[in-house]
Write a protein that holds these residues in place. Structure first.
Motif, short mmCIF file in Angstrom:
data_model
loop_
_atom_site.label_atom_id
_atom_site.label_comp_id
_atom_site.label_asym_id
_atom_site.label_seq_id
_atom_site.Cartn_x
_atom_site.Cartn_y
_atom_site.Cartn_z
N THR A 293 0.87 -1.15 0.00
CA THR A 293 0.07 0.10 -0.10
C THR A 293 0.96 1.33 -0.11
N PRO B 238 -6.85 6.91 1.11
CA PRO B 238 -5.72 7.61 1.35
C PRO B 238 -6.32 9.24 1.72
N PRO C 268 3.41 10.13 1.49
CA PRO C 268 2.42 10.20 2.56
C PRO C 268 2.73 9.95 3.76
N ALA D 297 -9.37 12.14 5.18
CA ALA D 297 -9.57 11.00 4.48
C ALA D 297 -10.99 10.54 4.48
N MET E 228 0.73 3.96 -2.88
CA MET E 228 0.53 5.36 -2.45
C MET E 228 1.32 6.24 -2.68
N VAL F 209 0.49 9.33 -4.88
CA VAL F 209 0.17 10.71 -4.16
C VAL F 209 1.50 11.44 -4.34
N ILE G 260 -0.75 5.93 5.99
CA ILE G 260 -1.02 5.11 4.89
C ILE G 260 -1.88 4.05 5.36
N PRO G 261 -3.21 3.92 4.69
CA PRO G 261 -4.38 3.00 5.14
C PRO G 261 -3.55 1.57 5.11
N TYR H 270 -6.16 12.74 1.65
CA TYR H 270 -5.96 14.13 0.87
C TYR H 270 -5.85 15.50 1.63
N TYR I 126 -4.67 3.35 10.20
CA TYR I 126 -3.46 4.03 9.45
C TYR I 126 -2.34 3.82 9.97
#
Length: 156
Positions: free
Chosen positions: A11, A59, A28, A65, A15, A19, A31-32, A61, A41
């Motif tokens: 992930t 994710p 990021p 999220a 991501m 991103v 992270i999920p 923003y 997260y």
């Protein structure tokens, strides 16, 4: 545990690629990650920062999220605090993905927009809501009627 770490690392890689293109090459920081059957997260060191209590986590923003629990979505902040209640059928452009400061949402087949603070800037009473000009002017449809919605002023 090993599967969770591998899943979170994958992930992070995905991501990081997606991103960084939109955030000036900044990776990021949250992270999920899936832990068992729930999502939360983690930071880049794989330390849990937001407890895994959600059925889905998307994710961040900026500072918000989309998360989902029991088929309802809402927004959280970077501390895991609710920005909106989990009451929407869908939040974000493609259910969970946020692309702008005005966020699409749907409740029971009706559409509207949220701002980044979770305020409903266009109520979810329309069959369609489409951006016309710089996220301030939207074309709205209700039944067979079309109109314009100016954020901050309402229908025009």
């Amino acid at each position: 545990m090993k599967r969770t770490i591998v899943f979170c690392m994958l992930t992070m890689m995905i991501m990081g690629t997606a991103v960084t293109a939109s955030f000036a090459q900044t990776p990021p920081d949250l992270i999920p990650c899936r832990y068992g059957e729930k999502w939360g997260y983690a930071d880049q060191q794989m330390q849990v920062k937001i407890q895994p209590v959600y059925d889905k986590a998307f994710p961040f923003y900026g500072d918000i999220a989309v998360v989902q629990l029991h088929f309802k979505q809402g927004l959280i902040d970077r501390n895991g605090n609710a920005v909106t209640p989990l009451k929407y059928n869908k939040v974000g452009r493609h259910s969970g993905i946020i692309y702008s400061d005005h966020i699409s949402m749907e409740i029971n087949g009706k559409y509207g927009k949220l701002d980044r603070k979770g305020n409903e800037i266009i109520p979810a009473v329309y069959d369609e809501v489409t951006s016309v000009e710089k996220e301030y002017l939207y074309k709205v449809k209700s039944g067979e009627k079309y109109g314009l919605y100016l954020v901050g002023k309402g229908e025009v």
